[in-house]
Design a protein around this motif. Structure first.
Motif, PDB file in Angstrom:
ATOM      1  N   UNK A 201       6.729  -5.128  11.815  1.00 22.71           N
ATOM      2  CA  UNK A 201       8.087  -5.600  12.058  1.00 22.71           C
ATOM      3  C   UNK A 201       8.451  -5.493  13.530  1.00 22.71           C
ATOM      4  N   UNK A 202       8.078  -4.377  14.142  1.00 29.31           N
ATOM      5  CA  UNK A 202       8.414  -4.234  15.562  1.00 29.31           C
ATOM      6  C   UNK A 202       7.671  -5.266  16.397  1.00 29.31           C
TER       7      UNK A 202
ATOM      8  N   UNK B 159       6.839  -8.251  15.416  1.00 28.11           N
ATOM      9  CA  UNK B 159       7.557  -9.514  15.235  1.00 28.11           C
ATOM     10  C   UNK B 159       8.815  -9.561  16.102  1.00 28.11           C
ATOM     11  N   UNK B 160       9.517  -8.440  16.138  1.00 27.43           N
ATOM     12  CA  UNK B 160      10.745  -8.390  16.933  1.00 27.43           C
ATOM     13  C   UNK B 160      10.446  -8.655  18.403  1.00 27.43           C
TER      14      UNK B 160
ATOM     15  N   UNK C 139       3.688  -1.369   8.128  1.00 29.01           N
ATOM     16  CA  UNK C 139       4.720  -2.413   8.025  1.00 29.01           C
ATOM     17  C   UNK C 139       5.733  -2.293   9.154  1.00 29.01           C
ATOM     18  N   UNK C 140       6.042  -1.036   9.502  1.00 30.13           N
ATOM     19  CA  UNK C 140       6.975  -0.848  10.619  1.00 30.13           C
ATOM     20  C   UNK C 140       6.393  -1.415  11.899  1.00 30.13           C
TER      21      UNK C 140
END
Lengths: 172, 568
Positions: free
Chosen positions: B29-30, B32-33, B25-26
């Motif tokens: 998220x990264x 996506x960022x 998940x991390x």
């Protein structure tokens, strides 16, 4: 190196745990960073750029020698001087015309005769503030030429903020 | 140092534990960022104009008179410099650096015929086209043919001894040709009468302007009424369209108008030899051109005001319009200009002359008028620049607002409005252009729409929100001008790149900065006084495009924070 070996041994000793949790502090932090970046890049309303307000325009006034006198730059106020009936705002030239300047005699006075004759003497200024303005009728053509030159310089550098009339003629 | 060691150890362990939580998940998220940031980097566009340039759009004079506001001028004509008074026409053979003369309407037509002038990097001699739109059918005219018509008509009118020529036609080539004919030939004063007025108003206008010649279309002109009520009429020229051409218009019905000499446009043009009239009168040694009389339509029910403009007024208005558009966006041979408002409106006329001078193509349609339907007026052509009245644009706005009922349409509209207002970027046409009005055969080509508020004439209000919505749905820049009876062209006009949304301006959006041929002062009225904090009062305009060099408009205005003019 000791320290590094010690730390590596410590980490290896930890049981490798399968970490599939969604809500770990790291994920929360990353999610927060993502949301903030998205908001600030795409959704933030920027206020329109503004410039500070212009200073209000000076109102064109009719001066007589008494009302012109206070404008000699005293107390940080504006510096005015009159040439042939037109009052110029010479505050930009405060170093010359303001108090402590070489031409401070002209500030707040009718400087026509002084500019024509090229002298900063007290004798060039009209003594009687209640009387008629200096007509400059006794000056020769060279002096008038010099005065015109000065007037043109003033027109190009400073703005006209009023006119000078003798006491009692403000209504005309 | 033990404390420090323990602190660092603790920090190291903490960080390692924190990042040991890294999982799929991390990574997601990264990713996506990174995607969000790179999308922004790739698609970010600079605003069309620097926002600080919009923060102060006019220059105020440093001194103001008692009872007045400071004098406001456009940045292009700072205080101390003369206002833009003419076209700077250099005669052939004059040095490139000499200051040209102001010029008049004849120079505008000469430039239109000659094509674009010599300029580095651009082909010279490119001419625009002249089109007439009859519904979806387009008819092209050659410039030489129009020049011939101008010459023949001008010579005819001059020979007949006419002095004041009234033109009562819808937007058409004949209207322009008659106007230019009156400018080229001596002692002819053109009078532009708004088309479609009632009979008694028409007679009253003819009487007030003392017209002795009328150029008009059969069927629109109440011949018998006019001849009875206005016996001073001497000459009539019928402009018959194709449907009427077979009839004999030279015959005057018995019992009426014996003193009126009747001719038809086609006869004048066709009876002359083919070679006649191809050359315009030479520029050297020409007399001064005469004034032009235009009727200003006020509020419905009020008498139209007769205004006499000199050639200088019109030419300075044209020069101001040329200067109002940034150099990269100027009108040129690749543009098609369509006036959707009547040419008897002086603002529309000034813009049409600007288009002719810039060698743009011109499309005229007789559907044009104050309440024309923009879709109807532009059918069959693909205009790039349009002039329309506020009534027309309000209709367009209402239509497109009705169409914007579905959620994707609303979302698209919102996104494009944001791009326009927040970022200052004109949105390019998107997939949702099905919701937008079909202006012309190629709506994407439309790039500029002019519209004007007529002072004291009861025009409907265009608010800042309406203008912004129009920019988004037409996909073109919208320029809002303030016009008045005594001023040729505009008094003030919004900036070409000014897309800001300003709800605080109320029902009428602001009108931008004064154009380069006018300067604006606000004079105190009994109700409104200028103070150091707020300048307001009656709008007074000065400049070479104002009749009599100074005129009070009879409406009250104020100056906003960005030095633009707005109604109080």
């Amino acid at each position: 190196m000791d320290y590094v070996e010690q730390r590596m041994a410590q980490e290896a000793a930890k049981a490798a745990s399968a970490n599939d949790a969604v809500r770990t502090p790291l994920n929360v932090l990353l999610l927060g960073a993502l949301l903030y970046t998205t908001y600030s890049l795409y959704f933030r309303r920027s206020s329109p750029a503004t410039l500070p307000r212009e200073p209000p325009a000076t109102v064109f006034r009719t001066f007589n020698p008494h009302t012109l006198l206070p404008y000699s730059g005293a107390n940080g106020g504006p510096v005015y001087l009159a040439v042939r009936g037109r009052v110029f705002d010479v505050s930009a030239g405060r170093n010359f015309y303001g108090p402590e300047g070489p031409y401070a005699n002209f500030a707040g006075r009718d400087a026509s005769r002084g500019l024509a004759c090229g002298s900063f003497d007290e004798s060039m200024l009209t003594k009687d503030l209640d009387g008629p303005l200096d007509t400059l009728s006794d000056l020769g053509p060279e002096e008038m030429e010099a005065l015109r030159g000065w007037e043109e310089r003033f027109e190009s550098k400073y703005i006209v903020v009023g006119r000078l009339v003798p006491v009692g003629e403000e209504g005309k | 140092m033990g404390v420090f060691d323990n602190l660092m150890l603790g920090l190291d362990q903490g960080l390692s534990e924190f990042f040991a939580q890294w999982n799929a998940y991390s990574t997601a998220l990264v990713t996506l960022l990174v995607l969000v940031i790179s999308y922004r980097l790739v698609t970010h566009k600079e605003p069309d104009v620097h926002p600080l340039l919009l923060a102060r759009q006019a220059q105020s004079s440093p001194v103001r008179q008692e009872g007045e506001s400071p004098v406001y001028r456009a940045h292009g004509v700072p205080h101390g410099m003369a206002l833009n008074s003419g076209l700077n026409i250099k005669d052939t053979g004059a040095s490139k650096w000499s200051w040209g003369r102001d010029g008049d309407l004849r120079d505008i037509w000469r430039r239109a015929v000659a094509g674009t002038p010599e300029e580095a990097g651009k082909p010279s001699g490119t001419k625009g086209r002249l089109l007439t739109a009859h519904g979806p059918k387009i008819e092209a005219h050659s410039l030489d043919d129009i020049t011939r018509q101008i010459n023949l008509l001008g010579r005819y009118l001059h020979d007949q001894g006419g002095i004041r020529v009234a033109i009562y036609l819808p937007n058409s080539i004949e209207l322009l040709a008659t106007l230019f004919a009156c400018c080229f030939y001596p002692n002819l004063i053109p009078i532009l009468i708004p088309f479609g007025v009632k009979e008694d108003e028409l007679v009253s206008m003819l009487r007030r302007s003392a017209a002795d010649t009328v150029v008009t279309a059969p069927g629109a002109f109440p011949f018998n009424v006019v001849v009875e009520s206005y016996p001073a009429l001497r000459q009539l020229v019928w402009v018959a369209d194709e449907g009427n051409r077979h009839m004999d218009w030279n015959e005057v019905p018995q019992g009426m108008g014996g003193s009126v000499n009747v001719a038809t446009w086609q006869d004048i043009v066709q009876e002359a030899p083919v070679a006649a009239g191809t050359e315009l009168p030479p520029a050297a040694g020409q007399q001064e051109a005469q004034d032009i009389i235009i009727f200003w339509q006020g509020k419905p029910g009020s008498v139209d005001e007769m205004v006499r403009f000199s050639q200088n007024n019109l030419v300075s208005a044209v020069a101001a319009q040329l200067a109002a558009v940034p150099a990269a966006q100027r009108l040129g041979p690749s543009d098609l200009f369509l006036p959707a408002d009547s040419l008897t409106n002086v603002y529309t006329l000034a813009l049409t002359l600007t288009a002719l001078y810039s060698n743009a193509s011109l499309a005229l349609t007789s559907v044009a008028g104050k309440s024309a339907d923009l879709i109807l007026a532009t059918q069959g052509v693909a205009p790039t620049v349009v002039v329309a009245s506020p009534e027309t644009l309000l209709n367009v706005h209402q239509e497109s607002s009705r169409k914007l009922s579905s959620v994707p349409a609303k979302l698209s509209h919102w996104l494009r409005t944001r791009s326009l207002v927040e970022n200052g970027v004109m949105p390019t046409s998107s997939a949702t252009s099905g919701y937008h009005p079909a202006v012309g055969t190629s709506p994407k080509k439309l790039r500029l729409v002019y519209t004007a508020e007529r002072a004291r004439a009861g025009s409907p209000a265009l608010s800042s929100q309406v203008l912004s919505d129009l920019r988004v749905c037409l996909g073109a820049r919208v320029v809002y001008a303030l016009t008045a009876a005594e001023v040729a062209g505009a008094v003030a006009q919004t900036g070409y790149y000014d897309y800001r949304l300003q709800p605080e301006t109320g029902s009428y959006s602001h009108f931008g900065a004064p154009v380069t041929s006018t300067e604006v002062i606000l004079r105190d009225t009994p109700d409104l006084k200028s103070t150091d904090e707020q300048y307001q009062g009656e709008i007074v305009v000065r400049g070479p495009s104002v009749v009599g060099n100074e005129a009070a408009l009879g409406v009250n205005g104020k100056i906003l924070e960005d030095n633009t003019l707005a109604y109080v």
